[in-house]
Design an enzyme around this catalytic site. Structure first.
Site, mmCIF file in Angstrom:
data_model
loop_
_atom_site.group_PDB
_atom_site.id
_atom_site.type_symbol
_atom_site.label_atom_id
_atom_site.label_comp_id
_atom_site.label_asym_id
_atom_site.label_seq_id
_atom_site.Cartn_x
_atom_site.Cartn_y
_atom_site.Cartn_z
ATOM 1 C CD GLU A 68 -2.863 -1.355 2.295
ATOM 2 O OE1 GLU A 68 -2.732 -0.603 3.276
ATOM 3 O OE2 GLU A 68 -3.785 -2.188 2.196
ATOM 4 C CG ASN A 104 -0.583 -6.692 -2.083
ATOM 5 O OD1 ASN A 104 -1.124 -7.186 -3.066
ATOM 6 N ND2 ASN A 104 -1.108 -6.753 -0.862
ATOM 7 C CG HIS A 164 -9.709 -5.824 0.202
ATOM 8 N ND1 HIS A 164 -10.001 -7.033 0.797
ATOM 9 C CD2 HIS A 164 -8.393 -5.608 0.400
ATOM 10 C CE1 HIS A 164 -8.887 -7.523 1.336
ATOM 11 N NE2 HIS A 164 -7.901 -6.680 1.098
ATOM 12 C CD GLU A 185 -4.534 -8.051 0.827
ATOM 13 O OE1 GLU A 185 -5.406 -7.374 1.428
ATOM 14 O OE2 GLU A 185 -3.317 -7.843 0.964
ATOM 15 C CG ASP A 234 -12.659 -9.092 0.802
ATOM 16 O OD1 ASP A 234 -12.595 -8.031 0.147
ATOM 17 O OD2 ASP A 234 -12.170 -9.208 1.946
HETATM 18 C C1 XIL Z 1 -6.408 -7.153 7.520
HETATM 19 C C2 XIL Z 1 -6.685 -8.423 8.305
HETATM 20 O O1 XIL Z 1 -7.479 -9.291 7.547
HETATM 21 C C3 XIL Z 1 -7.386 -8.074 9.608
HETATM 22 O O2 XIL Z 1 -7.551 -9.241 10.414
HETATM 23 C C4 XIL Z 1 -6.581 -7.018 10.368
HETATM 24 O O3 XIL Z 1 -7.286 -6.642 11.515
HETATM 25 C C5 XIL Z 1 -6.324 -5.828 9.481
HETATM 26 O O4 XIL Z 1 -5.689 -6.246 8.290
HETATM 27 N N1 XIL Z 1 -5.022 -4.986 3.125
HETATM 28 C C6 XIL Z 1 -4.011 -5.824 3.518
HETATM 29 C C7 XIL Z 1 -4.258 -6.827 4.589
HETATM 30 O O5 XIL Z 1 -2.938 -5.838 2.907
HETATM 31 O O6 XIL Z 1 -3.106 -7.093 5.347
HETATM 32 C C8 XIL Z 1 -5.384 -6.414 5.491
HETATM 33 O O7 XIL Z 1 -5.644 -7.491 6.376
HETATM 34 C C9 XIL Z 1 -6.609 -6.047 4.680
HETATM 35 C C10 XIL Z 1 -6.300 -4.886 3.756
#
Ligand code: XIL
Length: 458
Positions: free
Chosen positions: A169, A210, A246, A274, A276
């Protein structure tokens, strides 16, 4: 060897029966339990992905890798990402004091099950230990902290991890650099320095940057694109970009595949890291169907581009998703529901990976899961859910394959004779409305292994 896998037999098999079917329960049970039908729909996602040379991964919580959670993680996915276990605050909560327990557990589990591991993540602005965030550091000290951290963590797993999210990020939405501990202390070249340190610590791991909101073509993804182009031109080790994905229902970017392709054309791999797709709760069946179509769209886009390495979901079950905590009122974002029943999104992923699924023609299902397991005992649960019909009473049966013995049940009356268990509703929970569900639970004993049986609803 994949010691926790059970061939191609799904561990959380859903047995579907026509509501109101009058077939004798014992006969039905005997037939179905002894010869579960094997058809293409049963092929695990990982086998489909392997055949295409793609990754299908999931983020996991190390402490949950037993029972049904562990069985699904092992059976369906060919890659794991620790959801939190490898973040700096997890591995070095106090300076110089390391805790690798959960990270080791995940890597060991993956190796036992023939899975890749994606290390996540080394250099980020979030989930850092307080001692690091609150400290006052010169640039030289900060650089040393960062490169030592990388050397220690990447070095610990040298040769065992397929991939590292080295930098996470780094950008703002408008494509400028995010003002972080690292950027403010070291300038934009912290990214090149981190990648170089990671390569030195493990030359065989693929190194990624990422980020989120970089799935479509936009200002942020273009900044990432320009960075990767410049890093490559300078000879900095960069192997891939991770698009977190996400996503919000209804907002899959139309330029997703085009964006994946433009990174691929720079000569780097791309991974959806990641995935979802969150929904305003409660999610109805139309929204779950739309979500399935959108999961399919994302997996299709990756399958279509050679250099797209694969797709990782950020938790495979709604019971292990970060969404409800982080986005209150939203959820239902993963391919399995909270009781480990596959949702339409699961079948869409399977189909996008080349699998075929038989559409259900039935309306009520029973799903067995192990919710907790210890040395010799376990707690199990069966959920009976209806969609398109209703029940006024129910009976559920199964046959234990490994000598398990039920000792106690609640919210149902259960009897076990030899390996055969039959459970019928309590006086107060025989009714399962259309669109509703009931659950009952039980404790049992096990030894050796505790495979999930095929359950029949009669
Ligand atoms: C999230 C986890 O899933 C949670 O359990 C934690 O509280 C916060 O982080 N981007 C990322 C991940 O790169 O590491 C994050 O994971 C979600 C957003």
């Amino acid at each position: 060897m994949r010691s926790l896998r059970t061939g191609s037999t799904p561990a959380s098999r859903v047995t579907r029966v026509l509501t109101g079917a009058l077939t004798g329960f014992a006969l039905l049970g005997g037939l179905l339990l002894s010869a579960p039908a094997a058809h293409a729909a049963d092929e695990p996602l990982r086998d489909l992905a392997d055949a295409k040379g793609k990754v299908i991964g999931t983020a996991v919580t190390g402490s949950k890798l037993t029972g049904t959670y562990g069985e699904i993680a092992a059976r369906e996915f060919n890659a794991l990402t620790p959801g939190n276990a490898m973040k700096w605050a997890s591995v070095e909560p106090a300076r110089g004091s390391f805790d690798w327990a959960e990270a080791d557990r995940i890597v060991d589990f993956a190796e036992a099950n023939g899975q890749q591991v994606r290390g996540h993540t080394l250099v980020w602005h979030s989930q850092n230990p307080d001692w690091l965030t609150n400290g006052t550091w010169t640039a030289a000290e900060l650089r040393r902290l960062m490169t030592d951290h990388i050397a220690t963590e990447v070095g610990r797993y040298r040769g065992r991890l397929a991939t590292w999210d080295v930098v996470n990020e780094p950008f703002n939405e408008d494509g400028t650099y995010r003002q972080t501990l690292w950027y403010n202390g070291l300038g934009a070249d912290y990214i090149a320095e981190a990648l170089t340190a990671a390569r030195a610590a493990d030359p065989s791991a693929k190194l990624y940057i990422n980020d989120y909101n970089v799935e479509g073509v936009n200002a942020k993804s273009t900044a990432l694109y320009n960075l990767v182009r410049d890093l490559k031109a300078r000879g900095v080790p960069i192997d891939g970009v991770g698009l977190q994905a996400h996503l919000i229902l209804g907002q899959v970017p139309s330029t997703l595949q085009q964006n994946i392709q433009r990174f691929a054309d720079l000569g780097v791999d791309v991974a959806i890291t990641e995935l979802d797709i969150r929904i305003d709760l409660p999610a109805d069946s139309a929204e779950l169907a739309q979500q399935a179509a959108e999961y399919r769209q994302v997996v299709n886009a990756c399958v279509a581009v050679d250099r797209c390495a694969g797709v990782t979901v950020w938790g495979f079950t709604d019971s292990d998703s970060w969404i409800p905590d982080t986005f209150p009122g939203q959820g239902a974002a993963t391919p399995y529901d909270e009781n480990y029943a596959p949702k339409p999104a699961y079948h869409a992923i399977a189909e996008a990976l080349g699998g075929t699924t038989t559409p259900p023609t039935d309306a009520c299902t029973a799903t067995y899961s192990v919710v907790n397991q210890w040395n010799t005992g376990f707690t199990g649960q069966v959920r009976i859910a209806c969609d398109g019909a209703a029940l006024s009473s129910w009976k559920v049966g199964w046959s234990y394959g490994a000598g398990q013995q039920i000792t106690q049940a609640w919210n149902a009356t259960c009897n076990q004779s030899g390996a055969t268990v039959t459970c019928s509703n309590a006086s107060y929970n025989g009714t399962v409305p259309d669109g509703g569900s009931v659950t009952f639970g039980f404790n049992g004993t096990w030894s050796g292994s505790n495979p999930v049986p095929v359950v029949t609803l009669g």
